[in-house]
Scaffold this motif. Sequence first.
Motif, PDB file in Angstrom:
ATOM      1  N   ASP A 154       0.500  -1.032  -0.588  1.00 17.00           N
ATOM      2  CA  ASP A 154       0.156  -0.214  -0.217  1.00 17.00           C
ATOM      3  C   ASP A 154       1.073   1.337   0.300  1.00 17.00           C
ATOM      4  N   GLU A 155       2.211   1.357   0.434  1.00 17.30           N
ATOM      5  CA  GLU A 155       2.873   1.880   0.854  1.00 17.30           C
ATOM      6  C   GLU A 155       3.765   2.318  -0.570  1.00 17.30           C
ATOM      7  N   THR A 156       4.189   1.463  -1.354  1.00 20.65           N
ATOM      8  CA  THR A 156       4.545   1.786  -2.915  1.00 20.65           C
ATOM      9  C   THR A 156       4.200   1.931  -3.673  1.00 20.65           C
ATOM     10  N   ARG A 157       2.334   1.894  -3.463  1.00 24.45           N
ATOM     11  CA  ARG A 157       1.510   2.188  -4.652  1.00 24.45           C
ATOM     12  C   ARG A 157       1.289   4.039  -4.033  1.00 24.45           C
ATOM     13  N   LYS A 158       1.295   3.911  -2.584  1.00 24.19           N
ATOM     14  CA  LYS A 158       1.140   5.232  -2.461  1.00 24.19           C
ATOM     15  C   LYS A 158       1.860   6.433  -3.719  1.00 24.19           C
ATOM     16  N   LEU A 159       3.427   5.655  -3.303  1.00 25.24           N
ATOM     17  CA  LEU A 159       4.593   6.268  -3.806  1.00 25.24           C
ATOM     18  C   LEU A 159       4.518   6.589  -4.897  1.00 25.24           C
ATOM     19  N   LEU A 160       4.302   5.059  -6.281  1.00 20.83           N
ATOM     20  CA  LEU A 160       4.054   5.511  -7.404  1.00 20.83           C
ATOM     21  C   LEU A 160       2.654   6.122  -7.815  1.00 20.83           C
ATOM     22  N   ILE A 161       2.032   6.728  -7.390  1.00 20.83           N
ATOM     23  CA  ILE A 161       0.855   7.273  -7.806  1.00 20.83           C
ATOM     24  C   ILE A 161       1.754   8.451  -8.821  1.00 20.83           C
ATOM     25  N   SER A 162       2.338   9.428  -8.947  1.00 16.88           N
ATOM     26  CA  SER A 162       3.014   9.707  -9.790  1.00 16.88           C
ATOM     27  C   SER A 162       4.375   9.914  -9.535  1.00 16.88           C
ATOM     28  N   ALA A 163       5.658  10.402 -10.981  1.00 15.24           N
ATOM     29  CA  ALA A 163       7.118  10.880 -10.661  1.00 15.24           C
ATOM     30  C   ALA A 163       7.184  11.401  -9.266  1.00 15.24           C
ATOM     31  N   GLU A 164       6.529  12.620  -9.940  1.00 13.53           N
ATOM     32  CA  GLU A 164       6.635  13.511  -8.887  1.00 13.53           C
ATOM     33  C   GLU A 164       6.922  13.224  -7.211  1.00 13.53           C
ATOM     34  N   ARG A 165       5.921  12.626  -6.804  1.00 11.92           N
ATOM     35  CA  ARG A 165       5.639  12.000  -5.720  1.00 11.92           C
ATOM     36  C   ARG A 165       7.094  10.346  -5.283  1.00 11.92           C
ATOM     37  N   PHE A 166       7.058  10.025  -6.503  1.00 11.19           N
ATOM     38  CA  PHE A 166       8.562   9.664  -6.061  1.00 11.19           C
ATOM     39  C   PHE A 166       9.625   9.314  -6.191  1.00 11.19           C
ATOM     40  N   ILE A 167      10.265  10.772  -6.947  1.00 16.09           N
ATOM     41  CA  ILE A 167      10.970  11.050  -6.785  1.00 16.09           C
ATOM     42  C   ILE A 167      11.503  12.318  -5.595  1.00 16.09           C
ATOM     43  N   THR A 168      10.412  13.073  -5.168  1.00 15.18           N
ATOM     44  CA  THR A 168      10.419  13.254  -3.822  1.00 15.18           C
ATOM     45  C   THR A 168       9.589  13.873  -2.751  1.00 15.18           C
ATOM     46  N   THR A 169       9.070  12.183  -2.484  1.00 11.01           N
ATOM     47  CA  THR A 169       9.172  11.890  -1.089  1.00 11.01           C
ATOM     48  C   THR A 169      10.018  12.063   0.314  1.00 11.01           C
ATOM     49  N   ASP A 170      10.055  12.583   0.733  1.00 11.94           N
ATOM     50  CA  ASP A 170      11.078  12.791   2.176  1.00 11.94           C
ATOM     51  C   ASP A 170      10.928  11.280   2.844  1.00 11.94           C
ATOM     52  N   ASN A 171      11.818  10.574   2.973  1.00 16.59           N
ATOM     53  CA  ASN A 171      11.931   9.327   4.175  1.00 16.59           C
ATOM     54  C   ASN A 171      13.690   8.743   3.589  1.00 16.59           C
ATOM     55  N   ALA A 172      13.758   8.154   4.888  1.00 17.51           N
ATOM     56  CA  ALA A 172      15.309   8.865   4.803  1.00 17.51           C
ATOM     57  C   ALA A 172      15.247   6.632   4.443  1.00 17.51           C
ATOM     58  N   THR A 173      14.327   6.027   4.382  1.00 19.20           N
ATOM     59  CA  THR A 173      14.809   4.077   4.577  1.00 19.20           C
ATOM     60  C   THR A 173      13.815   3.983   3.060  1.00 19.20           C
ATOM     61  N   LEU A 174      14.034   4.851   2.004  1.00 16.89           N
ATOM     62  CA  LEU A 174      14.042   4.776   0.619  1.00 16.89           C
ATOM     63  C   LEU A 174      14.674   5.008  -0.068  1.00 16.89           C
ATOM     64  N   PRO A 175      15.839   5.197  -1.424  1.00 14.93           N
ATOM     65  CA  PRO A 175      16.933   4.739  -2.010  1.00 14.93           C
ATOM     66  C   PRO A 175      16.833   6.606  -2.000  1.00 14.93           C
ATOM     67  N   SER A 176      17.930   7.181  -2.368  1.00 16.01           N
ATOM     68  CA  SER A 176      17.936   8.294  -2.258  1.00 16.01           C
ATOM     69  C   SER A 176      17.615   8.994  -3.803  1.00 16.01           C
ATOM     70  N   GLU A 177      17.142  10.299  -3.238  1.00 12.94           N
ATOM     71  CA  GLU A 177      16.247  11.068  -4.697  1.00 12.94           C
ATOM     72  C   GLU A 177      16.816  10.603  -5.834  1.00 12.94           C
ATOM     73  N   LYS A 178      18.438  11.046  -5.747  1.00 12.13           N
ATOM     74  CA  LYS A 178      19.017  11.125  -7.163  1.00 12.13           C
ATOM     75  C   LYS A 178      18.970   9.147  -7.976  1.00 12.13           C
ATOM     76  N   VAL A 179      18.905   8.180  -7.346  1.00 16.02           N
ATOM     77  CA  VAL A 179      18.469   7.104  -7.826  1.00 16.02           C
ATOM     78  C   VAL A 179      17.385   7.376  -8.040  1.00 16.02           C
ATOM     79  N   ARG A 180      15.934   7.795  -7.283  1.00 16.05           N
ATOM     80  CA  ARG A 180      14.573   7.393  -7.683  1.00 16.05           C
ATOM     81  C   ARG A 180      14.289   8.083  -8.710  1.00 16.05           C
ATOM     82  N   ALA A 181      15.479   8.803  -9.181  1.00 16.84           N
ATOM     83  CA  ALA A 181      14.752  10.251 -10.204  1.00 16.84           C
ATOM     84  C   ALA A 181      15.370   9.313 -11.532  1.00 16.84           C
ATOM     85  N   ASP A 182      16.510   8.645 -12.245  1.00 15.24           N
ATOM     86  CA  ASP A 182      17.701   8.183 -12.402  1.00 15.24           C
ATOM     87  C   ASP A 182      16.790   6.756 -12.669  1.00 15.24           C
TER      88      ASP A 182
END
Length: 499
Positions: free
Chosen positions: A273-301
Amino acid sequence: MKAPLDSARAVVTAARAVYASDPAALSELDELEARLDQPLRVALVGSVKAGKSTLLNGLLCERIAPTDARECTRIVTWYRQGPTPSVRAQHVDGGSTTLPAKRHHDRLELDLQGLSADELDRLEVTWPAPGLTGITLIDTPGTSSISHEVSAQTDSFLLPEQGAAGADAIVYLLRSLHESDVRLLRALHERTRHGNAAVGAVAVLSRADELGAGRLTAMVSINRAVERLRNHPSLEGVCETVVPVAGLMGLGATTLRQSDFTVFRSLAGRDRDETRKLLISAERFITTDNATLPSEKVRADLVDRFGIYGIRLALAVVRGGVSDATELSTELVRRSGLEELRRVLDVNFAQRQPELKAHSIVLAVHRLVRGRPVPGSADLLVMADDHLADAHAFREMQLLGRIVAGRVGLGADHVRELERIVGGRGASPHDRLGISPDDITPEGLVERAVEHLRRWRELCENPLLDPETLDACRVAQRSCEAIVAAAVEGSPERVSTPA
């Protein structure tokens, strides 16, 4: 009886004799003769932002073609296979310049060294890419561009006033069926048509994942759209088939690294459910501030290389049990449609190189003769007509498209055999008959070919067949006759209808 390239060479040789005192005609014939020995030319064509360069990179399995809106995308660019990477600019005035081929991160950067697109006829990129074996891929500037000059460059390459068309086969990218797409496809068909033969053409529903807004259920929308296109009257006769491709995901899959797999596996292990919400849009996936996620640079890539649809599908595949990067890459390439497109291009273009190249060359000679008649050219015109009259290889390609579209009224077993007989699974006699070369003697091959010929002749005599199905059976009968001839001659590597 001559094979297609031998027949085309004979036509060019005869034309040399007829136009021996015409330097301009001899120069044109020199180019045509040289082209007979060159790889098949396959052009990628489509409107601006149709995804040509992304798809080309996917076919090359390398990030070579520029995908942004820089000067390079306004130039016809040829990609050939070679042992050493090189880039050469061919100038409009006939000169040439060697350009640097530089890697920037994971892609090639083309630097024009101050040259403008208006000064250049084309760029020639030589690269040791596996996707270039036996063919030259040509990336063309977008059609329907706001710049008339950019669109005109593609038109002049594909539909020149003199000489052969710039490509022997076309991959046309569609995002929908726009009137401008139909116009250009029909113009290409009419410009290269002689009887039943014309330039080989396959349409690609590009950026297919966008039809389903990147959802995992996008394939339902995609398959419906492709079925409509395959049976659309506007495309009837002007392209062999339509293949859906999610180009960005396919390109990402071909260049997938172990580090990518590690990130995907980490994301797949999180709450669904968390990843489903995270992947609602590219912007949300890249910019969500969560220390347990891969870095913003990795997600943007990941978004840049796979798109949201590719990321969603990768997570679903990993959750389904894929355990390493190679397996994930293979599965994503398959689901992107890139693997099926490669198969279609191999069957329709690569395995029919002789017929496609010979058609382009002889048709150019035919146009030369009709435009500049001289004493003796009437006999040359008959010679060219005789070559162009044999269009069986093109009828096979058209039939393969009708089979995929479900427009052949035969039972499932007969349809499977029909697809194989007309070269849908390979061009050799063994491929067409569905047997291994190790499992049959040359004599047995002839007997098996004769059996198939008898069966399709009997089907042709069925008075209940509708016209389209009867035509399909007649094509199969002609293919069987060619298989028998090839088998009797000693089982060559491929079946080629003699010209």
